[in-house]
Design a protein around this motif. Sequence first.
Motif, mmCIF file in Angstrom:
data_model
loop_
_atom_site.group_PDB
_atom_site.id
_atom_site.type_symbol
_atom_site.label_atom_id
_atom_site.label_comp_id
_atom_site.label_asym_id
_atom_site.label_seq_id
_atom_site.Cartn_x
_atom_site.Cartn_y
_atom_site.Cartn_z
ATOM 1 N N LEU B 100 -0.449 13.263 -3.256
ATOM 2 C CA LEU B 100 -0.057 13.066 -4.659
ATOM 3 C C LEU B 100 -1.009 13.831 -5.571
ATOM 4 C CD1 LEU B 100 1.648 11.554 -6.853
ATOM 5 C CD2 LEU B 100 -0.044 9.762 -6.766
ATOM 6 N N LEU B 101 -2.294 13.759 -5.250
ATOM 7 C CA LEU B 101 -3.263 14.492 -6.065
ATOM 8 C C LEU B 101 -3.030 15.999 -5.965
ATOM 9 C CD1 LEU B 101 -6.602 12.587 -5.417
ATOM 10 C CD2 LEU B 101 -4.978 12.264 -7.253
ATOM 11 N N PHE B 102 -2.628 16.450 -4.780
ATOM 12 C CA PHE B 102 -2.374 17.879 -4.597
ATOM 13 C C PHE B 102 -0.970 18.273 -5.028
ATOM 14 C CE2 PHE B 102 -5.745 18.080 -1.051
ATOM 15 C CZ PHE B 102 -6.693 18.491 -1.958
ATOM 16 N N ARG B 103 -0.213 17.330 -5.579
ATOM 17 C CA ARG B 103 1.151 17.606 -6.066
ATOM 18 C C ARG B 103 2.040 18.204 -4.980
ATOM 19 N NH1 ARG B 103 1.165 14.571 -10.400
ATOM 20 N NH2 ARG B 103 -0.342 15.142 -11.987
ATOM 21 N N GLN B 104 1.931 17.668 -3.780
ATOM 22 C CA GLN B 104 2.785 18.130 -2.698
ATOM 23 C C GLN B 104 4.091 17.352 -2.746
ATOM 24 O OE1 GLN B 104 2.143 20.608 -0.218
ATOM 25 N NE2 GLN B 104 0.685 21.100 -1.831
ATOM 26 N N LYS B 105 5.185 18.052 -3.072
ATOM 27 C CA LYS B 105 6.442 17.322 -3.265
ATOM 28 C C LYS B 105 7.002 16.760 -1.970
ATOM 29 C CE LYS B 105 7.743 19.502 -7.511
ATOM 30 N NZ LYS B 105 7.935 20.869 -7.940
ATOM 31 N N TRP B 106 6.645 17.339 -0.840
ATOM 32 C CA TRP B 106 7.262 16.861 0.401
ATOM 33 C C TRP B 106 6.820 15.452 0.757
ATOM 34 C CZ3 TRP B 106 4.112 15.752 4.596
ATOM 35 C CH2 TRP B 106 2.867 16.361 4.624
ATOM 36 N N ARG B 107 5.780 14.961 0.083
ATOM 37 C CA ARG B 107 5.334 13.612 0.378
ATOM 38 C C ARG B 107 6.399 12.579 0.032
ATOM 39 N NH1 ARG B 107 4.411 11.674 -4.484
ATOM 40 N NH2 ARG B 107 3.519 9.692 -3.923
ATOM 41 N N THR B 108 7.262 12.888 -0.967
ATOM 42 C CA THR B 108 8.226 11.881 -1.423
ATOM 43 C C THR B 108 9.182 11.444 -0.322
ATOM 44 O OG1 THR B 108 9.666 13.622 -2.181
ATOM 45 C CG2 THR B 108 8.201 12.665 -3.806
ATOM 46 N N GLY B 109 9.449 12.320 0.643
ATOM 47 C CA GLY B 109 10.378 11.937 1.698
ATOM 48 C C GLY B 109 9.789 10.943 2.679
ATOM 49 N N VAL B 110 8.479 10.974 2.864
ATOM 50 C CA VAL B 110 7.888 10.186 3.938
ATOM 51 C C VAL B 110 6.843 9.185 3.461
ATOM 52 C CG1 VAL B 110 8.294 11.806 5.803
ATOM 53 C CG2 VAL B 110 6.303 12.108 4.363
ATOM 54 N N ASN B 111 6.472 9.198 2.162
ATOM 55 C CA ASN B 111 5.322 8.378 1.772
ATOM 56 C C ASN B 111 5.582 6.884 1.933
ATOM 57 O OD1 ASN B 111 7.058 8.140 -0.377
ATOM 58 N ND2 ASN B 111 5.485 8.351 -1.945
ATOM 59 N N ARG B 112 6.790 6.430 1.573
ATOM 60 C CA ARG B 112 7.062 5.006 1.629
ATOM 61 C C ARG B 112 6.862 4.452 3.039
ATOM 62 N NH1 ARG B 112 10.522 2.529 -1.380
ATOM 63 N NH2 ARG B 112 9.079 3.200 -2.986
ATOM 64 N N ALA B 113 7.494 5.118 4.021
ATOM 65 C CA ALA B 113 7.394 4.639 5.397
ATOM 66 C C ALA B 113 5.971 4.785 5.921
ATOM 67 C CB ALA B 113 8.362 5.408 6.277
ATOM 68 N N ALA B 114 5.292 5.867 5.518
ATOM 69 C CA ALA B 114 3.932 6.070 6.008
ATOM 70 C C ALA B 114 2.986 5.008 5.459
ATOM 71 C CB ALA B 114 3.441 7.462 5.631
ATOM 72 N N GLU B 115 3.197 4.627 4.192
ATOM 73 C CA GLU B 115 2.350 3.573 3.626
ATOM 74 C C GLU B 115 2.617 2.234 4.314
ATOM 75 O OE1 GLU B 115 2.675 3.345 -0.677
ATOM 76 O OE2 GLU B 115 2.760 5.522 -0.697
ATOM 77 N N ALA B 116 3.894 1.976 4.589
ATOM 78 C CA ALA B 116 4.225 0.739 5.305
ATOM 79 C C ALA B 116 3.525 0.735 6.655
ATOM 80 C CB ALA B 116 5.726 0.636 5.490
ATOM 81 N N MET B 117 3.562 1.897 7.315
ATOM 82 C CA MET B 117 2.916 2.020 8.610
ATOM 83 C C MET B 117 1.413 1.745 8.495
ATOM 84 S SD MET B 117 2.433 5.440 10.774
ATOM 85 C CE MET B 117 0.945 5.745 9.837
ATOM 86 N N THR B 118 0.787 2.239 7.416
ATOM 87 C CA THR B 118 -0.630 1.982 7.184
ATOM 88 C C THR B 118 -0.904 0.493 7.160
ATOM 89 O OG1 THR B 118 -0.914 3.965 5.885
ATOM 90 C CG2 THR B 118 -2.486 2.205 5.483
ATOM 91 N N ILE B 119 -0.103 -0.222 6.364
ATOM 92 C CA ILE B 119 -0.356 -1.645 6.191
ATOM 93 C C ILE B 119 -0.177 -2.389 7.516
ATOM 94 C CG2 ILE B 119 0.577 -3.699 5.065
ATOM 95 C CD1 ILE B 119 1.157 -1.717 2.689
ATOM 96 N N PHE B 120 0.886 -2.046 8.252
ATOM 97 C CA PHE B 120 1.126 -2.742 9.518
ATOM 98 C C PHE B 120 0.041 -2.388 10.533
ATOM 99 C CE2 PHE B 120 5.804 -2.225 8.157
ATOM 100 C CZ PHE B 120 5.642 -3.242 7.230
ATOM 101 N N ALA B 121 -0.392 -1.123 10.531
ATOM 102 C CA ALA B 121 -1.439 -0.719 11.476
ATOM 103 C C ALA B 121 -2.748 -1.437 11.165
ATOM 104 C CB ALA B 121 -1.644 0.796 11.435
ATOM 105 N N VAL B 122 -3.058 -1.605 9.876
ATOM 106 C CA VAL B 122 -4.306 -2.298 9.527
ATOM 107 C C VAL B 122 -4.223 -3.765 9.942
ATOM 108 C CG1 VAL B 122 -5.843 -2.960 7.642
ATOM 109 C CG2 VAL B 122 -4.863 -0.689 7.684
ATOM 110 N N ILE B 123 -3.037 -4.363 9.811
ATOM 111 C CA ILE B 123 -2.888 -5.753 10.260
ATOM 112 C C ILE B 123 -3.195 -5.837 11.759
ATOM 113 C CG2 ILE B 123 -1.204 -7.614 10.637
ATOM 114 C CD1 ILE B 123 0.162 -6.734 8.056
#
Lengths: 173, 577
Positions: B100-123
């Motif tokens: 997001l800081l680097f303004r990479q637009k391709w993040r929008t396709g995968v960020n939601r699932a990747a963040e969810a994965m982060t939270i589940f992995a930390v659990i």
Amino acid sequence: MANTNTQVIYGLYDDEEIMLKAIRKANDLHLNIMDVYTPFPVHGLDPLLGLSESRLHIAGFIYGMLGTLTAFLGMTWIFTKDWPVIFGGKPYWSVPAFIPITFELTVLFAAIGMTFTFYIVCGLGPGVTNEMLDDRITDDKFCIAFDESEVNSSEVESFLSSTGASEINKKII
Amino acid sequence: MSAVVSQIREPLVRGHKSYHDITEDLVSPTERAPGVGWVIGFIISISLLGFGLFCITWTIWHGIGTWDLNRTVGWGWDITNFVWWIGIGHAGTLISAILLLFRQKWRTGVNRAAEAMTIFAVICAALFPGIHVGRAWVVFYFFPYPNTRGPIWPNFNSPLLWDLFAISTYFTVSLLFWYTGLVPDFATVRDRAKGFRKKIYNFLSFGWVGSAKHWQRWEALSLVLAGIATPLVLSVHTIVSFDFATSVIPGWHTTIFPPYFVAGAIFSGFAMVLTLMLIVRKLLSLEEYITLEHVESMNKVILATGSIVGVAYLTELFVAWYSGYVYEQFAFFNRALGPYWWSYFGMMFCNVLSPQFFWSRKIRRSVAWTFFLSIVINIGMWFERFVIIATTLARDYLPSSWSYYSPTWVEMGIFIGTLGLFFTLFLIFVRVAPVVAIAEVKSILKSSGDQYCGPDAVHHHHDDHGHNHEDHSSEVEEAKTAIEEKVATVVESLEDNLKKLEGIGPKVEAALKTAGVKTFAALAETDTDTLQKILDEGEGNFMGNSPESWPHQAKLASEGKWDELEKLQDELQGGKY
């Protein structure tokens, strides 16, 4: 933000570019726009509506500093006054070892504080129900809304239809 | 608008989507009944979770003696799994914050699932320190709170306590970031729902209305959270590496650990994102939102971080030799040629060699290869942690206390249980929330949709000269644009866009159109021999193109059977059967 009994007259636009043009026109006509609702953040909207920059980041900085002080002063007090213990022959007040936790709490306080501030100033939160002017505003419609008590309805209607609004409606929210 | 359209970038949203199409495509998976694949996956995951819970209960009931840990090897699969899961979480934050800081637009396709994965992995990760302490019921002693035992405080100078703070902060910040991103999308789901479902989503959406000021604050919040999550994610794995690096164990006591751990974490995290996203995009038919461009971008990150990890391994070896320190030298000799040699070479093969395949563009854009290599990397990164932890501990300073560690069924069961927990949570997430960030994809549509950029673009922007079209001549221009667009659509209805067929690119299309084959109907009537002739005589090199499937595809297209065509194209490989 809950029910305020405001009689609202609003127009729905199919595209943000048409809506932005309409807002420019409204500014020329000195029409007092109540609010604009969009399905996603439309860039270039804030200056047209005269919205000042959000001050959330200032709040974030203050919360962060609060975290820094809590962590650093807390550990200092605990390890020099409340219960001093020698670990590995290091001084009681071993500043380098306090840095990681100080950093983490800075981030934690800033994040929690900012997020809660965001929801509170927006009047959002679990259990809040706000009436939508139209259910398609979160889908593909861009809405310019006027408070009927502040504007001349017929003038607004002709403005909305002349700037390409696909639908014009009234609703009490 | 002031959308900047780069003709060099590939489109990130395909299929000429309108805003409504995006809503429809991304919300509908939460609205329809789950498919067979989902149900089977869920049953398997929850069974594994159940077995894991049984093994955890067994551990707590009988004590840590049910594991094969001993005086020499005090950390085994427990901490290996902990570090592995924490590492996996890092990709989510990297995608959502750093990109997001680097303004990479391709993040929008995968960020939601990747963040969810982060939270589940930390659990999953947080589970291991909780149970490996033995007396899990007094684990709250970790937290510094005024207590009646003195008060006795935890040791703030210990990296293990720093770790506690790092992980809890990381979890909290990720959760806030993720949920705040979800609120507008929950509102979208709410406004399509009815009855009880509407009530639930009304609660989840916090009363979001999409007001201009709210969006402004929402963007400000996302940006600052991204700004502070970036150093946070770097700090988390740095502190995890401190668990090892601040000790005096040969093989652990190295300054290279923090950057090497962070690179390894991102490396394994992207591998896991790819494993998950390739399954999700297939199951939910999200190929138009998670495109090969997304896959390729992630593979490039894997190649870069994988190479950093490779260099770190070699640097460690070199420094062990160069230091002249015999214990360090022995630690590395033992890793490679000691009793655990298989895990060392497994690690070297999976982490150093396998990502090097991604130098090839073909492999970066191949779904099958990517899926296979992503799993190989996940295994490799697990080996890495095992090598660092168990291998190093098993041969300590005193040969008389050397031992060999191999996990018991309880330890394996707990690991399998966390896999079950992870996939159970992820499968629930896929059903409840939009897997792709709806509002964010809509906001990049006009700069990255394939109708605006790339070879299939139909809209052309007339604002090349900047933002100053507020003057009145803009109305004239607007009228002109409208006419041009109408003409374009009429012309298009006479000539079909043949590029919609698999195997036909702009050059082949041009060749076909010069030869008089201008519509789908005309193409459907032409036999393959004639087509081959057109290609042979056409300008350009069409050696790789085979027209065998084109008439069939064109027939479906001319009859408007787009769904069937899509199915066929999924089976075709570059337009060949």
